[in-house]
Design a protein around this motif. Structure first.
Motif, short mmCIF file in Angstrom:
data_model
loop_
_atom_site.label_atom_id
_atom_site.label_comp_id
_atom_site.label_asym_id
_atom_site.label_seq_id
_atom_site.Cartn_x
_atom_site.Cartn_y
_atom_site.Cartn_z
N TYR A 138 0.82 -1.21 0.00
CA TYR A 138 0.00 0.00 0.00
C TYR A 138 0.86 1.26 0.00
N GLN A 139 2.07 1.19 0.58
CA GLN A 139 2.97 2.33 0.54
C GLN A 139 3.40 2.60 -0.91
N GLU A 140 3.66 1.54 -1.65
CA GLU A 140 4.00 1.70 -3.07
C GLU A 140 2.82 2.29 -3.85
N LYS A 141 1.62 1.82 -3.52
CA LYS A 141 0.42 2.36 -4.17
C LYS A 141 0.27 3.84 -3.86
N LEU A 142 0.52 4.20 -2.60
CA LEU A 142 0.42 5.61 -2.19
C LEU A 142 1.43 6.46 -2.94
N ASN A 143 2.67 5.98 -3.02
CA ASN A 143 3.71 6.74 -3.72
C ASN A 143 3.32 6.98 -5.18
N TYR A 144 2.76 5.94 -5.81
CA TYR A 144 2.34 6.07 -7.20
C TYR A 144 1.23 7.12 -7.35
N LEU A 145 0.23 7.06 -6.48
CA LEU A 145 -0.90 7.99 -6.56
C LEU A 145 -0.47 9.42 -6.23
N GLN A 146 0.45 9.58 -5.28
CA GLN A 146 0.95 10.92 -4.96
C GLN A 146 1.63 11.52 -6.18
N GLY A 147 2.42 10.71 -6.88
CA GLY A 147 3.08 11.20 -8.08
C GLY A 147 2.10 11.54 -9.19
N LYS A 148 1.06 10.70 -9.33
CA LYS A 148 0.05 10.94 -10.35
C LYS A 148 -0.74 12.21 -10.04
N TYR A 149 -1.05 12.42 -8.78
CA TYR A 149 -1.74 13.64 -8.35
C TYR A 149 -0.93 14.87 -8.70
N ASP A 150 0.37 14.86 -8.39
CA ASP A 150 1.23 15.99 -8.73
C ASP A 150 1.33 16.20 -10.23
N SER A 151 1.48 15.09 -10.96
CA SER A 151 1.65 15.19 -12.41
C SER A 151 0.41 15.74 -13.09
N GLU A 152 -0.77 15.20 -12.76
CA GLU A 152 -2.00 15.61 -13.45
C GLU A 152 -2.45 17.01 -13.05
N SER A 153 -2.21 17.39 -11.81
CA SER A 153 -2.58 18.74 -11.36
C SER A 153 -1.46 19.75 -11.61
N ASN A 154 -0.31 19.26 -12.10
CA ASN A 154 0.87 20.11 -12.30
C ASN A 154 1.17 20.89 -11.02
N HIS A 155 1.16 20.17 -9.89
CA HIS A 155 1.47 20.75 -8.58
C HIS A 155 0.56 21.93 -8.27
N SER A 156 -0.72 21.80 -8.59
CA SER A 156 -1.82 22.75 -8.31
C SER A 156 -1.96 23.82 -9.39
N ARG A 157 -1.06 23.87 -10.36
CA ARG A 157 -1.15 24.92 -11.39
C ARG A 157 -2.31 24.67 -12.35
N ASN A 158 -2.64 23.41 -12.60
CA ASN A 158 -3.78 23.06 -13.46
C ASN A 158 -5.04 23.06 -12.59
N LYS A 159 -5.76 24.17 -12.61
CA LYS A 159 -6.89 24.35 -11.69
C LYS A 159 -8.00 23.34 -11.93
N LEU A 160 -8.23 22.98 -13.20
CA LEU A 160 -9.26 22.00 -13.51
C LEU A 160 -8.94 20.66 -12.88
N MET A 161 -7.71 20.16 -13.08
CA MET A 161 -7.35 18.86 -12.55
C MET A 161 -7.16 18.90 -11.03
N GLN A 162 -6.78 20.06 -10.49
CA GLN A 162 -6.72 20.18 -9.03
C GLN A 162 -8.10 20.02 -8.44
N ALA A 163 -9.11 20.65 -9.06
CA ALA A 163 -10.49 20.50 -8.59
C ALA A 163 -10.94 19.05 -8.69
N TYR A 164 -10.58 18.40 -9.80
CA TYR A 164 -10.96 17.00 -9.99
C TYR A 164 -10.32 16.11 -8.94
#
Length: 326
Positions: A138-164
């Protein structure tokens, strides 16, 4: 001359030892507060960013989360924050705290993964050794999702994906919970909803609503006095859907899932889009379900899919037969 050098050297050495001692004591004291265990009553706080901001990165903040196993007899997974590996550039933290909120949802994501694993431990009765094995997965799963969250939201710069992602993470934490509107109808909200009251000149409507980021989800029980189709069109299309003359795209037709009227509007001045769904239960009680979201520069169908999930989550305890609208 040599004696002066010895004295100066001794003084420098004493100063160095004093500084080193202070540094070691300070680090020892800080070590006590390095790891913060997140509980139901605690969350990320500004003081948790204890590390000096990174200078060799283009990012404005960073946080390190992990999962740990508490208790030996009854294993329990908890999220923790490594404060010494968490930092934020305050000068880039906007007045709306968007940077802090982005990091906060990293913590909420870790809490959702911990919750999922705890449910597995309790359901299957894992012992400590099995729980530790699952913890690594589950730690590996968490690390993967944390990276995906950063990537898709562009570290909060992509407001649409941050909202999603805020919607998705809140939904993970609230997964499996439906909230009763009355004895007949329940609905899933991404966060615990609040009572919603709409006051008209001759009527008051009650329901529930929840807001995630700038996404709003609402369901209200309506009070039509007749079920004649002409009356319904006048009551819903002219009164509810067209309040403040915002709603100008109304289709009146039967569609699945207890829906008899669907409409949407785009407020181009305030840059808001609203989708409405009129539904009816088997007792001919009417409900208005609604989701509202803002325009973003990179707008696509992402948030519409989120809203449709909200509509699809509405459940009736008995089968519904919509009234004829001829």
């Amino acid at each position: 001359m040599k004696s002066k050098i010895k004295i100066i050297t001794a003084i420098i050495l004493l100063i160095y030892i004093s500084i080193l001692s202070i540094y070691k004591n300070d680090r020892k004291e800080q070590a006590l507060y390095r790891y913060k265990i997140i509980t139901d009553s605690t969350d990320l706080a500004p003081e948790d960013f204890m590390r000096v901001a990174e200078i060799w990165t283009r990012h404005d903040a960073g946080i390190k989360t992990g999962l740990t196993l508490l208790n030996s007899q009854d294993p329990e997974v908890r999220t923790y924050i490594d404060r010494h590996s968490s930092w934020i550039r305050e000068k880039f933290n906007n007045p709306d705290k968007s940077l802090f909120i982005h990091e906060l949802y990293h913590v909420k994501l870790a809490k959702a993964i911990a919750k999922d694993l705890n449910e597995k431990i309790n359901f299957y009765g894992y012992d400590r050794n099995t729980s530790l094995t699952k913890l690594g997965i589950y730690q590996e799963k968490l690390n993967y999702l944390q990276g995906k969250y950063d990537s898709e939201s562009n570290h909060s710069r992509n407001k649409l994906m941050q909202a999603y992602w805020e919607y998705k993470i809140d939904s993970l934490n609230n997964f499996g919970r439906h909230y009763n509107i009355n004895d007949e109808v329940s609905v899933f909200f991404p966060t615990p909803p609040k009572v919603q009251v709409w006051q008209f000149s001759d009527d008051t409507l009650y329901g529930k609503s929840a807001i995630v980021n700038q996404l709003e989800f609402i369901i209200l029980k309506l009070n039509p006095s007749e079920i004649d189709s002409a009356y319904l069109v006048d009551y819903f299309a002219n009164r509810i859907f067209r309040e403040n003359n915002k709603y100008n795209n109304i289709d009146f037709y039967s569609i699945p899932n207890n829906s008899i009227l669907f409409g949407y509007s785009k407020d181009t001045i305030n840059r808001i889009e609203t989708h409405n769904n009129l539904i009816v239960d088997s007792q001919f009680n009417f409900y208005l379900a609604r989701y509202v979201f803002p325009y973003f520069e990179e707008q696509d169908s992402t948030l519409i899919k989120v809203g449709e999930r909200f509509f699809d989550s509405i459940k009736f305890k008995s089968d519904s037969i919509p009234p004829k609208t001829t």
